[in-house]
Write an enzyme that holds these catalytic residues in place. Structure first.
Site, short mmCIF file in Angstrom:
data_model
loop_
_atom_site.label_atom_id
_atom_site.label_comp_id
_atom_site.label_asym_id
_atom_site.label_seq_id
_atom_site.Cartn_x
_atom_site.Cartn_y
_atom_site.Cartn_z
N HIS A 1 0.84 -1.21 0.00
CA HIS A 1 0.00 0.00 0.00
C HIS A 1 0.88 1.26 0.00
CE1 HIS A 1 -3.10 -2.64 2.23
NE2 HIS A 1 -3.64 -2.38 1.05
N LYS B 1 -15.65 -7.52 3.71
CA LYS B 1 -14.78 -8.39 4.49
C LYS B 1 -14.91 -8.06 5.98
CE LYS B 1 -11.44 -7.71 0.82
NZ LYS B 1 -10.24 -6.93 0.50
N ARG C 1 -1.71 -6.40 -8.61
CA ARG C 1 -0.52 -7.20 -8.33
C ARG C 1 -0.38 -8.34 -9.33
NH1 ARG C 1 -2.55 -7.91 -2.32
NH2 ARG C 1 -4.34 -8.30 -3.65
N SER D 1 -2.83 -7.85 2.69
CA SER D 1 -3.19 -7.73 4.11
C SER D 1 -3.66 -9.08 4.63
CB SER D 1 -4.30 -6.70 4.29
OG SER D 1 -3.87 -5.43 3.90
#
Ligand code: PNS
Length: 165
Positions: free
Chosen positions: A18, A42, A95, A133
């Site tokens: 991040h 989430k 990513r 994360s």
């Protein structure tokens, strides 16, 4: 006119990936709002207040970002938040191919909701590509070292969270 960008996400917690993206965005835009989502599908480990405080604490270690990058929460639709902040750019990280489907869906949905807001994708430094994360939390929960993936203060907070469980 100054170009304002928002970088939204769960940031549960902020990682070096991040941080890399925030620095890239800050080089490209006049103002960057790191927008920590209150309403996320989430289940988060950290409360929104904790996620904001951690992100702010990490950014304090980067004085060059001062005055250009701010952190706050947002709730509701991202495009409405963008409008409130007069942001024309949404920054998201890509990513791997596995990110693509969700990101494409989200970007096109946001474009349908507000065609004036453009989503751009930035790639983190290759050494951060595998960090998420989710995996950082999993490693920390099982007692593994996460110092290569998150700043010290985040590592400490993860350890404290899992110790108290
Ligand atoms: O870090 P994340 O969890 O991938 O971030 C996802 C986030 C928070 C950016 C996304 O869920 C979001 O924008 N939520 C706000 C609600 C919204 O606007 N939904 C419509 C776009 S699909």
């Amino acid at each position: 006119m100054a170009t304002v960008a928002i970088y939204p996400g769960s940031f549960d917690p902020i990682t070096y990936g991040h941080l890399d993206l925030i620095q890239r965005a800050a080089m490209m835009f006049d103002r960057v709002w790191v927008a920590v989502a209150r309403d996320t599908e989430k289940k988060s480990l950290f409360t929104v207040e904790e996620r904001i405080a951690l992100t702010q604490a990490v950014l304090r270690g980067y004085p060059r970002l001062r005055g250009r990058v701010d952190v706050e929460s947002f709730s509701g639709l991202l495009v409405n938040y963008a409008r409130r902040r007069r942001a024309t750019i949404v920054v998201r990280g890509l990513r791997a191919v596995s990110d693509f489907e969700f990101e494409l869906q989200m970007a096109l949905m946001n474009r349908k909701l507000n065609a004036k807001v453009e989503t751009i994708f930035l790639m983190p430094k290759d050494e951060y590509v595998f960090i998420s994360s989710r995996s950082v939390k999993e490693v920390a929960a099982l007692g593994g070292a996460v110092s290569a993936f998150v700043p010290r203060i985040v590592e400490k907070s993860l350890q404290a969270k899992f110790r108290s469980r």
